[in-house]
Design a protein around this motif. Structure first.
Motif, PDB file in Angstrom:
ATOM      1  N   ASN A  84       0.829  -1.214   0.000  1.00  0.00           N
ATOM      2  CA  ASN A  84       0.000   0.000   0.000  1.00  0.00           C
ATOM      3  C   ASN A  84       0.864   1.264   0.000  1.00  0.00           C
ATOM      4  O   ASN A  84       1.875   1.308  -0.696  1.00  0.00           O
ATOM      5  N   LEU A  85       0.534   2.251   0.830  1.00  0.00           N
ATOM      6  CA  LEU A  85       1.292   3.505   0.757  1.00  0.00           C
ATOM      7  C   LEU A  85       2.616   3.435   1.531  1.00  0.00           C
ATOM      8  O   LEU A  85       3.261   4.452   1.741  1.00  0.00           O
ATOM      9  N   SER A  86       3.022   2.241   1.933  1.00  0.00           N
ATOM     10  CA  SER A  86       4.390   2.094   2.454  1.00  0.00           C
ATOM     11  C   SER A  86       5.382   2.029   1.303  1.00  0.00           C
ATOM     12  O   SER A  86       6.584   2.023   1.536  1.00  0.00           O
ATOM     13  N   GLY A  87       4.902   1.952   0.079  1.00  0.00           N
ATOM     14  CA  GLY A  87       5.845   2.079  -1.020  1.00  0.00           C
ATOM     15  C   GLY A  87       5.680   1.070  -2.118  1.00  0.00           C
ATOM     16  O   GLY A  87       4.668   0.378  -2.229  1.00  0.00           O
ATOM     17  N   THR A  88       6.745   0.992  -2.930  1.00  0.00           N
ATOM     18  CA  THR A  88       6.683   0.216  -4.165  1.00  0.00           C
ATOM     19  C   THR A  88       7.125  -1.231  -3.956  1.00  0.00           C
ATOM     20  O   THR A  88       7.328  -1.944  -4.930  1.00  0.00           O
ATOM     21  N   ASN A  89       7.302  -1.635  -2.706  1.00  0.00           N
ATOM     22  CA  ASN A  89       7.610  -3.036  -2.395  1.00  0.00           C
ATOM     23  C   ASN A  89       8.907  -3.489  -3.081  1.00  0.00           C
ATOM     24  O   ASN A  89       9.004  -4.572  -3.637  1.00  0.00           O
ATOM     25  N   ALA A  90       9.931  -2.623  -2.985  1.00  0.00           N
ATOM     26  CA  ALA A  90      11.179  -2.905  -3.712  1.00  0.00           C
ATOM     27  C   ALA A  90      11.916  -4.124  -3.176  1.00  0.00           C
ATOM     28  O   ALA A  90      12.690  -4.743  -3.886  1.00  0.00           O
ATOM     29  N   LYS A  91      11.713  -4.479  -1.941  1.00  0.00           N
ATOM     30  CA  LYS A  91      12.386  -5.620  -1.315  1.00  0.00           C
ATOM     31  C   LYS A  91      13.910  -5.483  -1.363  1.00  0.00           C
ATOM     32  O   LYS A  91      14.618  -6.299  -1.989  1.00  0.00           O
ATOM     33  N   ALA A  92      14.368  -4.423  -0.708  1.00  0.00           N
ATOM     34  CA  ALA A  92      15.804  -4.206  -0.557  1.00  0.00           C
ATOM     35  C   ALA A  92      16.418  -5.420   0.119  1.00  0.00           C
ATOM     36  O   ALA A  92      15.820  -6.014   1.025  1.00  0.00           O
ATOM     37  N   GLY A  93      17.613  -5.791  -0.323  1.00  0.00           N
ATOM     38  CA  GLY A  93      18.285  -6.943   0.284  1.00  0.00           C
ATOM     39  C   GLY A  93      17.684  -8.261  -0.144  1.00  0.00           C
ATOM     40  O   GLY A  93      17.915  -9.290   0.491  1.00  0.00           O
ATOM     41  N   GLY A  94      16.941  -8.256  -1.248  1.00  0.00           N
ATOM     42  CA  GLY A  94      16.339  -9.493  -1.743  1.00  0.00           C
ATOM     43  C   GLY A  94      16.839  -9.834  -3.138  1.00  0.00           C
ATOM     44  O   GLY A  94      17.773  -9.204  -3.650  1.00  0.00           O
ATOM     45  N   THR A  95      16.180 -10.821  -3.752  1.00  0.00           N
ATOM     46  CA  THR A  95      16.657 -11.302  -5.052  1.00  0.00           C
ATOM     47  C   THR A  95      15.985 -10.596  -6.234  1.00  0.00           C
ATOM     48  O   THR A  95      16.309 -10.898  -7.381  1.00  0.00           O
ATOM     49  N   ASP A  96      15.034  -9.703  -5.976  1.00  0.00           N
ATOM     50  CA  ASP A  96      14.391  -8.978  -7.079  1.00  0.00           C
ATOM     51  C   ASP A  96      14.894  -7.546  -7.184  1.00  0.00           C
ATOM     52  O   ASP A  96      14.429  -6.787  -8.026  1.00  0.00           O
ATOM     53  N   TYR A  97      15.783  -7.142  -6.284  1.00  0.00           N
ATOM     54  CA  TYR A  97      16.065  -5.706  -6.148  1.00  0.00           C
ATOM     55  C   TYR A  97      16.866  -5.140  -7.313  1.00  0.00           C
ATOM     56  O   TYR A  97      16.518  -4.094  -7.860  1.00  0.00           O
ATOM     57  N   LEU A  98      17.921  -5.799  -7.714  1.00  0.00           N
ATOM     58  CA  LEU A  98      18.785  -5.216  -8.757  1.00  0.00           C
ATOM     59  C   LEU A  98      18.057  -5.049 -10.087  1.00  0.00           C
ATOM     60  O   LEU A  98      18.368  -4.141 -10.866  1.00  0.00           O
ATOM     61  N   GLN A  99      17.084  -5.925 -10.339  1.00  0.00           N
ATOM     62  CA  GLN A  99      16.348  -5.837 -11.610  1.00  0.00           C
ATOM     63  C   GLN A  99      15.618  -4.502 -11.739  1.00  0.00           C
ATOM     64  O   GLN A  99      15.274  -4.092 -12.839  1.00  0.00           O
ATOM     65  N   LEU A 100      15.375  -3.837 -10.613  1.00  0.00           N
ATOM     66  CA  LEU A 100      14.690  -2.532 -10.668  1.00  0.00           C
ATOM     67  C   LEU A 100      15.550  -1.485 -11.374  1.00  0.00           C
ATOM     68  O   LEU A 100      15.049  -0.445 -11.785  1.00  0.00           O
ATOM     69  N   PHE A 101      16.835  -1.756 -11.498  1.00  0.00           N
ATOM     70  CA  PHE A 101      17.752  -0.774 -12.077  1.00  0.00           C
ATOM     71  C   PHE A 101      18.350  -1.267 -13.389  1.00  0.00           C
ATOM     72  O   PHE A 101      19.422  -0.836 -13.804  1.00  0.00           O
ATOM     73  N   MET A 102      17.663  -2.211 -14.010  1.00  0.00           N
ATOM     74  CA  MET A 102      18.186  -2.765 -15.256  1.00  0.00           C
ATOM     75  C   MET A 102      17.054  -2.933 -16.264  1.00  0.00           C
ATOM     76  O   MET A 102      15.881  -2.987 -15.906  1.00  0.00           O
ATOM     77  N   LEU A 103      17.442  -3.053 -17.517  1.00  0.00           N
ATOM     78  CA  LEU A 103      16.520  -3.396 -18.593  1.00  0.00           C
ATOM     79  C   LEU A 103      16.941  -4.761 -19.108  1.00  0.00           C
ATOM     80  O   LEU A 103      18.121  -5.097 -19.063  1.00  0.00           O
ATOM     81  N   ALA A 104      15.997  -5.517 -19.620  1.00  0.00           N
ATOM     82  CA  ALA A 104      16.347  -6.827 -20.166  1.00  0.00           C
ATOM     83  C   ALA A 104      16.297  -6.752 -21.690  1.00  0.00           C
ATOM     84  O   ALA A 104      15.336  -6.227 -22.260  1.00  0.00           O
ATOM     85  N   LYS A 105      17.345  -7.244 -22.318  1.00  0.00           N
ATOM     86  CA  LYS A 105      17.429  -7.183 -23.779  1.00  0.00           C
ATOM     87  C   LYS A 105      17.457  -8.599 -24.351  1.00  0.00           C
ATOM     88  O   LYS A 105      18.223  -9.439 -23.882  1.00  0.00           O
ATOM     89  N   SER A 106      16.630  -8.835 -25.352  1.00  0.00           N
ATOM     90  CA  SER A 106      16.613 -10.147 -26.008  1.00  0.00           C
ATOM     91  C   SER A 106      17.250 -10.020 -27.385  1.00  0.00           C
ATOM     92  O   SER A 106      16.923  -9.101 -28.141  1.00  0.00           O
ATOM     93  N   VAL A 107      18.142 -10.919 -27.711  1.00  0.00           N
ATOM     94  CA  VAL A 107      18.796 -10.927 -29.023  1.00  0.00           C
ATOM     95  C   VAL A 107      18.606 -12.312 -29.622  1.00  0.00           C
ATOM     96  O   VAL A 107      18.861 -13.319 -28.955  1.00  0.00           O
ATOM     97  N   SER A 108      18.154 -12.354 -30.841  1.00  0.00           N
ATOM     98  CA  SER A 108      17.880 -13.635 -31.474  1.00  0.00           C
ATOM     99  C   SER A 108      18.490 -13.638 -32.877  1.00  0.00           C
ATOM    100  O   SER A 108      18.340 -12.671 -33.612  1.00  0.00           O
ATOM    101  N   GLU A 109      19.160 -14.718 -33.222  1.00  0.00           N
ATOM    102  CA  GLU A 109      19.796 -14.802 -34.546  1.00  0.00           C
ATOM    103  C   GLU A 109      19.332 -16.077 -35.236  1.00  0.00           C
ATOM    104  O   GLU A 109      19.301 -17.141 -34.621  1.00  0.00           O
ATOM    105  N   ARG A 110      18.983 -15.934 -36.531  1.00  0.00           N
ATOM    106  CA  ARG A 110      18.627 -17.151 -37.267  1.00  0.00           C
ATOM    107  C   ARG A 110      19.917 -17.838 -37.678  1.00  0.00           C
ATOM    108  O   ARG A 110      20.805 -17.201 -38.240  1.00  0.00           O
ATOM    109  N   LEU A 111      20.032 -19.109 -37.380  1.00  0.00           N
ATOM    110  CA  LEU A 111      21.315 -19.796 -37.644  1.00  0.00           C
ATOM    111  C   LEU A 111      21.322 -20.355 -39.055  1.00  0.00           C
ATOM    112  O   LEU A 111      20.276 -20.613 -39.646  1.00  0.00           O
TER     113      LEU A 111
END
Ligand code: NDP
Length: 535
Positions: free
Chosen positions: A508-535
């Motif tokens: 709720n209004l305690s925030g965005t539920n970032a879960k500091a010190g957890g396994t989801d935290y760093l993803q908040l500061f990254m983008l995921a890029k997909s690269v695909s090549e036809r072989l």
């Protein structure tokens, strides 16, 4: 010695190091006379060094300004801890420029190299541990053990996020269709703005700064204006650890001025904020507005306040509950987002519990935090002092004052000391039962039964921490499902979450539920890029 394991990352051809040995930094045992002596020596050294001036740090350069922020000891406001330069808009622009230039290089560092830099920073923090903790004792009034835990948490964040980055550097485990070479991996986002609060002036500062940094971003840090000296010492640690110039830029200044200016800046990519509800919502609103030249939706991480409750059932161990309540409510003067500010007690044990909590509270000694015999120090600054006393006055109209209720004699001139205060028979809808006070004020609320207790507990705009004292498995399991908070504890205090053990962040209004010190935290500061090549 840390255990280091090496393993091969398929598809990358790089030999990587994974540290699997995370352990929380141990707390100092202040019962040991030798440790006490060492800490006292650190306090003496820090005191001998008080009054220094710290300029801004932009792109590794020290930049001084005409304006000054003066940091004082809340236990003795005449004692100046230090001064820091006060940044204006032109400095914010320079810091952005420096951070953007540094991003071009830092974002291309191997993730493992960035992790290694955090491990080195952890080592520097560890070497300067007592000095950093002693600085917090004097600058913000933390008791020795509270300051020690703050520094330990800062070290934990470096060790944890370093390991997390190594883990996340591996490509995602995706399905590979025949004839396709595909991968998805994380990349950093850009230049971020970090705005921490004063109440964990090292731990939260370090955690909210180093997570985006290890993820490959560069940042501008605007520290809280009550605790800029410990923040300046953290900058020294970063330099000592050899971080490249411009990766972290130090920009103290008023939140409402330089902070807001940067929040709205089109070149800021994300904002990592921890602080009050009011400021968090304002930042969220300002950041949502597109500015000319802006190319992204800013990501806002906002971890905010709490109105945390401890429920005590009729089958609980009341002595244990009373001990946990007093620790959660009055440790560091109740100035924790996780602090217990409401006790919701079953009517059958309400009077007995209240008496036990009041007895323990009356035994708390209030005085300067540098004296380890004191259980409670001064509140952080004059604003805090006035705000908490206003709430105590409101409480006098809303509940039955059972202990405390005023400032100590001589305050505020002789320190911002406030008595630990308890109001009984508070209505669940009263202001002191709904609004975050952020000080040593506790409201006792009577519940008819467990249903009623859970209903009251969930009936605020917040949802950060909570605790239930009960011997009933059924009740505990019900709370597991129905007590709507991000961090729930059973038969223990509701403060003191550990990195890597109890990932932290509310609902709720305690925030965005970032879960500091957890396994989801760093993803908040990254983008995921997909690269695909036809072989
Ligand atoms: P504030 O919201 O007052 O300040 C937090 C930070 O925001 C400070 O650096 C402040 O700068 C800055 N700031 C203030 N106004 C603005 C603005 N308009 N734009 C941009 N930045 C701004 O909080 P406190 O420092 O008083 O911290 C206490 C609060 O933090 C409590 O509500 C507590 O619950 C919460 N908190 C939440 C945690 C969580 O994980 N959920 C953990 C710890 C604390 P300045 O100092 O210059 O005003």
């Amino acid at each position: 010695m840390p255990v280091v394991q090496s393993h091969w990352i398929p598809g990358r051809g790089v030999r990587r190091v994974q540290r699997t040995d995370f352990r929380n930094e141990p707390f100092t045992n202040f019962q040991d006379p030798e440790e006490r002596r060492r800490f006292q020596a650190a306090l003496d050294r820090v005191r001998a060094d008080l009054g220094r001036h710290y300029p801004l740090i932009i792109g590794g350069r020290r930049v001084d300004t005409e304006g000054r922020i003066v940091s004082v000891n809340p236990a003795n406001p005449q004692e100046v801890i230090g001064t820091v330069a006060r940044a204006g808009r032109q400095h914010a622009d320079q810091a952005l420029e420096a951070a953007e230039q540094a991003f071009a290089r830092w974002s291309r560092f191997d993730p493992e190299a960035r992790a290694r830099a955090l491990f080195r920073l952890a080592a520097v923090l560890r070497r300067r541990k007592h000095e950093l903790s002693a600085t917090m004792v004097l600058e913000v009034g933390k008791q020795w053990s509270e300051a020690d835990a703050d520094t330990a948490e800062a070290i934990d964040f470096c060790e944890w996020y370093g390991r997390e980055m190594i883990r996340l550097a591996k490509p995602w485990p995706l399905y590979r269709p025949e004839g396709t070479d595909n991968e998805t991996f994380y990349i950093p986002m850009g230049v971020g703005l970090v705005i921490p609060p004063w109440n964990f002036p090292l731990a939260i500062l370090v955690g909210t700064t180093m997570a985006p940094v290890v993820a490959g971003n560069t940042v501008i840090v605007k520290p809280a204006s009550s605790t800029p000296v410990i923040a300046a010492k953290f900058m020294e640690c970063l330099e000592e650890a050899g971080f490249p110039e411009g990766v972290v830029n130090f920009l103290p200044g008023p939140g409402g001025e330089v902070g807001e200016y940067l929040v709205q800046h089109p070149r800021i990519r994300f904002i990592n904020f921890t602080g009050s509800l009011e400021v968090g919502l304002r930042i969220n609103e300002l950041a949502a507005k597109m500015q000319p030249g802006q190319k992204w939706i800013k990501r806002v991480i906002a971890e905010m306040g709490g109105k945390d409750a401890i429920i005590v059932c009729d089958d609980a161990d009341l002595d244990e509950a009373a001990a946990g309540i007093v620790q959660s409510a009055f440790g560091f003067q109740g100035q924790k987002c996780s602090a217990c500010s409401r006790v919701i007690a079953d009517q059958k044990i309400y009077d007995e519990l209240l008496q036990k909590v009041v007895e323990r509270t009356r035994n708390l000694k209030v005085g300067p935090a540098e004296d380890p015999d004191n259980h409670m120090g001064a509140v952080a600054d004059e604003n805090q002092f006035r705000k908490v006393l206003e709430y105590i006055e409101i409480g006098k109209g809303e509940g039955r004052l059972v202990t405390g209720g005023s400032a100590l004699a001589g305050a505020p001139e002789k320190g911002y000391f406030i008595e630990p205060t308890i109001f009984a028979d508070v209505d669940p809808k009263a202001r002191i039962a709904q609004e975050e006070i952020f000080g040593p004020v506790l409201a006792f609320i009577k519940a008819r039964d467990y249903d009623h207790a859970l209903e009251i507990a969930n009936d605020t705009v917040y949802g950060l921490t909570g605790s239930v004292y009960s011997r009933s498995r059924e009740r505990l399991e019900r709370a597991r499902r129905e007590f709507y908070v991000g961090n729930l504890y059973f038969n223990r205090k509701c403060t003191g979450a550990l990195v890597g053990v109890e990932p932290f962040g509310g609902f709720n209004l305690s925030g965005t539920n970032a879960k500091a010190g957890g396994t989801d935290y760093l993803q908040l500061f990254m983008l995921a890029k997909s690269v695909s090549e036809r072989l």
